[in-house]
Design an enzyme around this catalytic site. Structure first.
Site, short mmCIF file in Angstrom:
data_model
loop_
_atom_site.label_atom_id
_atom_site.label_comp_id
_atom_site.label_asym_id
_atom_site.label_seq_id
_atom_site.Cartn_x
_atom_site.Cartn_y
_atom_site.Cartn_z
N ARG B 122 -1.15 44.22 19.19
CA ARG B 122 -0.95 43.67 20.53
C ARG B 122 0.34 42.85 20.54
O ARG B 122 0.73 42.26 19.54
CB ARG B 122 -2.13 42.73 20.86
CG ARG B 122 -3.47 43.42 20.90
CD ARG B 122 -3.73 44.05 22.24
NE ARG B 122 -3.69 43.09 23.30
CZ ARG B 122 -2.83 43.08 24.32
NH1 ARG B 122 -1.92 44.01 24.41
NH2 ARG B 122 -2.85 42.15 25.25
N THR B 383 -18.03 33.90 14.24
CA THR B 383 -17.42 34.12 15.53
C THR B 383 -17.51 35.66 16.00
O THR B 383 -18.37 36.31 15.46
CB THR B 383 -15.91 33.79 15.41
OG1 THR B 383 -15.37 34.39 14.34
CG2 THR B 383 -15.75 32.43 15.82
N THR B 401 0.02 50.66 25.17
CA THR B 401 0.39 50.33 26.56
C THR B 401 1.73 49.61 26.59
O THR B 401 2.18 49.08 25.58
CB THR B 401 -0.71 49.45 27.20
OG1 THR B 401 -0.35 49.17 28.55
CG2 THR B 401 -0.89 48.14 26.46
N GLY B 463 -5.82 52.71 31.82
CA GLY B 463 -6.39 52.46 33.15
C GLY B 463 -6.58 51.00 33.49
O GLY B 463 -7.42 50.67 34.33
#
Lengths: 193, 564
Positions: B122, B383, B401, B463
């Site tokens: 990311r 967690t 993306t 999407g």
């Protein structure tokens, strides 16, 4: 031999260039040729991104140096002598501008009222094909075309004869073109030299 | 397969009878009854054929990217080699959605070790303090530090078998020689032409003669070919510390952007443990926070409390139950999910079956919940998608993306790289609020599904906000309704979210269902029959008995499956 080939190529180029210009000239209603004056301003009616394409066509390619704002308020348009309205409702465009279709319709009405009060000439352009047709687009097209001095439509957008019927009813000259590039050539032919 | 019925489900008939008053409602009820009880009203005919193969398969959002992966598989590469090749190729042939200037997340299954892992690449916020900055939807300020190159190179280095030069060769070829612009690509150029036209470097790629490229024309990006060649030769350091980093930093400095060479040098891809859950006895393995796999599993956990398979896939009750599960999952997603380095994500709590049961009990089977709030998960002490399967059973689910189509609408001059606009994805408060160096939350959720410890599905979709809901629909279509993979992908989609008043649906959702949903409080926003809004899923399902691979690609985009 080489010289002959060059000669033929040159001839073909000149003929080709000449015939394109002649084709464009043939599309333009004679009474409208050269009567639209600068300064011009481009905005959308319906927030279609086609307005940005028309801006590049008009300013980068044709060097006409028109003002541009896809969501122009009346004060931005004021002072122009030619208003280019690029027609078509776009949900994405409306979302990006933070406008509902009702708010956009209101904006367009106010811009049209100003254009009328300042005696601007109006060119309505539809370049988005079938993607820029449909209930919302049709409504905004029907709102704008009656105010226009001419409508330039890229052929795909008139497959159902919508523009043919609307322009006939409103007595607005309709110029059908095969491509966006040709729409630019027509627009240039409409402008005063 | 485990099937459960909820207490409230039996009462639904009674509730429905109560609202059936007038004659028109009786007619509607008869129509609904016919619809629910009739044999399958959904023909298995699909627009695209389901593809089958035995030795390897690639499903991606663009035929040339699938071909790139297949080329690598046929040359002896494994699923990771092929996925990395397809991902680099996608960055060339689907530049509106992904590329070197973007980011992603992948889930990998390694058949020989029988383990799954995930790689988080990311994007991250620049290290400078931007807390006073309003993040725009495009332009240099909207760009986050890209992760694609680091992520793909890490995957290849750890789990691949080929060299960077080998797997990047197809992408380099496509960028240098060009490819034909599809209708989908052409429409994305037109849709964002306003911001595109403000960036000369991007305009030169997408409108080389002044007007946007049209479907059928050739698009070339020779600068990108050169950039890819440099990475292929020099590895990721060329991008993060070398001359490409120089070019990005220089363009940022000239145009008010925040990314510096130090930001690029500080970027690393992170290998993370995937999130895991079960749905009706199948194991769901998906991408962990800060992305959306956890929410996919939570929604499936909620749905597990209802017997969906007893009715048709798009029956009014099933669409309602799924919409309600989506709204609860999205509410929890917003409230709890963020970069795990900055926020404590209650992973185990959100995956807890009892928590899902409580959330399911909130759903009234005969009434829409107008406002859904985040729940209180129990405390625990812890967690453009592509799918690849190789002949040894290795699998990759990979979603990448650049955020919006065409990202920031900024190309780095001389490199052909189109940059993301991920900085718009921060929330104003909560676990996804901005911090320097933090990774923003998104909804991507590449997922692998296993049965008895044997993975047999790899799937995912782009999407935006619809990724999570589409993944849930895909899982339900495959696991509850036993649809074929292509049928599951093409089946009508819908999307509900806690923050949106509308239930968005494709027009193919039956009229009877739409009418009933309206009658219990939904506002319906109808989209065309097949709409890009709902993503473009790709999936491969392996028949565990025969070993035959079945691939499906989405007609909502230019998806294609190739196998051999």
């Amino acid at each position: 031999m080489k010289r002959t080939v060059y000669l033929i190529l040159t001839l073909l180029f000149v003929l080709g260039f000449g015939s394109t210009s002649a084709q464009t000239a043939a599309l333009i209603p004679p009474q409208l040729a050269g009567i639209f004056e600068a300064p011009g301003f481009i905005t959308s009616a319906g927030q279609t991104s086609d307005a940005a394409i028309v801006k590049v066509l008009v300013n980068t390619r044709l060097k006409l140096n028109f003002g541009y704002d896809i969501a122009a308020k009346p004060q931005a348009v004021s002072g122009a002598k030619t208003l280019v309205l690029v027609l078509g409702a776009s949900n994405k465009g409306l979302g990006a501008a933070g406008l509902s279709i009702e708010q956009e319709t209101e904006r367009v009405k106010v811009v049209l009222a100003l254009a009328k009060s300042e005696h601007m000439r109006i060119i309505a352009m539809h370049t988005g094909g079938t993607a820029r047709r449909g209930e919302s687009s049709n409504a905004i097209i029907a709102l704008c075309v009656p105010y226009a001095d001419v409508a330039i439509v890229v052929e795909g957008g008139n497959n159902d004869g919508f523009f043919t019927d609307l322009c006939a009813k409103e007595k607005v000259p309709l110029v059908m073109v095969p491509s966006i590039a040709e729409a630019g050539n027509v627009l240039k032919g409409l402008m005063a030299k | 397969m485990m099937k459960t019925k909820m207490h409230g489900e039996r009462e639904s008939t009674g509730n429905q009878h109560r609202w059936l008053g007038g004659f028109s409602k009786i007619l509607l009820a008869i129509g609904l009854l016919f619809f629910v009880l009739s044999p399958s009203v959904f023909a298995a005919d699909t627009i695209k054929p389901e593809v089958t193969a035995r030795n390897g398969m690639v499903a991606s959002a663009q035929p040339l990217a699938s071909a790139a992966g297949l080329e690598i598989l046929m040359a002896g590469g494994n699923a990771v080699d092929a996925a990395v090749a397809s991902a680099f190729a996608l960055g060339v042939v689907e530049p509106n959605a992904t590329g070197l200037g973007g980011e992603g997340m992948m889930v990998i299954y390694l058949a020989d070790k029988k383990v799954t892992t995930s790689i988080d690449y990311r994007s991250m916020a620049p290290l400078a303090d931007m807390s006073k900055v309003k993040f725009p939807p495009d332009g240099h300020v909207s760009v986050a530090v890209p992760g694609t190159v680091a992520g793909l190179c890490l995957a290849l280095e750890k789990y691949g078998t080929m060299s960077l030069a080998q797997v990047m060769a197809p992408a380099i070829r496509y960028a240098r020689n060009g490819f034909i612009v599809s209708d989908t690509l052409a429409s994305t150029i037109k849709d964002r032409f306003d911001p595109i036209s403000k960036n000369d470097a991007l305009l030169a790629i997408l409108a080389p003669e002044g007007l946007p490229l049209e479907a059928g024309q050739i698009i070339r990006n020779p600068d990108l070919a050169t950039t890819l060649e440099k990475i292929a030769a020099g590895g990721p350091d060329v991008f993060y510390k070398g001359e490409i980093a120089d070019a990005i930093a220089e363009d940022m400095a000239k145009n008010g952007g925040y990314i510096t060479k130090a930001d690029l040098a500080a970027y690393t891809a992170i290998e993370r443990e995937p999130v895991r859950g079960t749905y009706r006895g199948y194991e769901i393995i998906s991408a962990p926070p800060p992305v959306g796999g956890l929410s996919v599993i939570e929604m499936l956990n909620i749905l597990e409390n209802f017997d969906l398979a007893s009715e048709q896939p798009l029956s009014p009750r099933n669409v309602h139950l799924m919409a309600e599960a989506m709204k609860r999952g999205f509410a929890d997603n917003s409230a709890f999910i963020g970069d795990p380095a900055y926020t404590k994500v209650p992973v185990a709590g959100l995956l807890d079956k009892e928590y899902a049961r409580q959330r399911a009990k909130e759903i009234d089977p005969a009434k829409m919940t107008p406002a859904v709030k985040a729940g209180t998960p129990p405390e625990h002490p812890s967690t453009t998608h592509l799918s690849v399967v190789d002949k040894n059973g290795n699998m990759v689910a990979l979603t990448q993306t650049i955020s919006s189509f065409w990202g920031a609408c900024v190309a780095v001059p001389g490199t052909g790289i189109i940059l993301n606009n991920e900085m718009q994805n921060w929330s104003s408060k909560g676990p996804n609020s901005y911090a320097p160096g933090k990774r923003m939350r998104t909804t991507i959720a590449p997922t692998i599904i296993a049965q008895d410890g044997r993975p047999f599905v790899t799937m995912g979709t782009p999407g935006a906000g619809r990724i999570i809901s589409t993944m849930v629909i895909l899982a339900v279509n495959l696991l509850d309704y036993h649809m074929g993979v292509q049928e599951a992908i093409e089946s009508p989609r819908f999307y509900a979210r806690d923050t949106e008043k509308n239930l968005s649906i494709e027009a193919r959702v039956p009229k009877e269902t739409q009418d009933w949903l309206k009658s219990i409080g939904y506002s319906i926003k109808e989209y065309p029959d097949f709409d890009l809004f709902f993503g473009g899923a790709q999936a491969i399902v392996v028949d565990l008995e025969t070993g035959i691979m079945h691939g499906g690609a989405d007609p909502r985009r230019d998806g294609a499956v190739f196998g051999f």
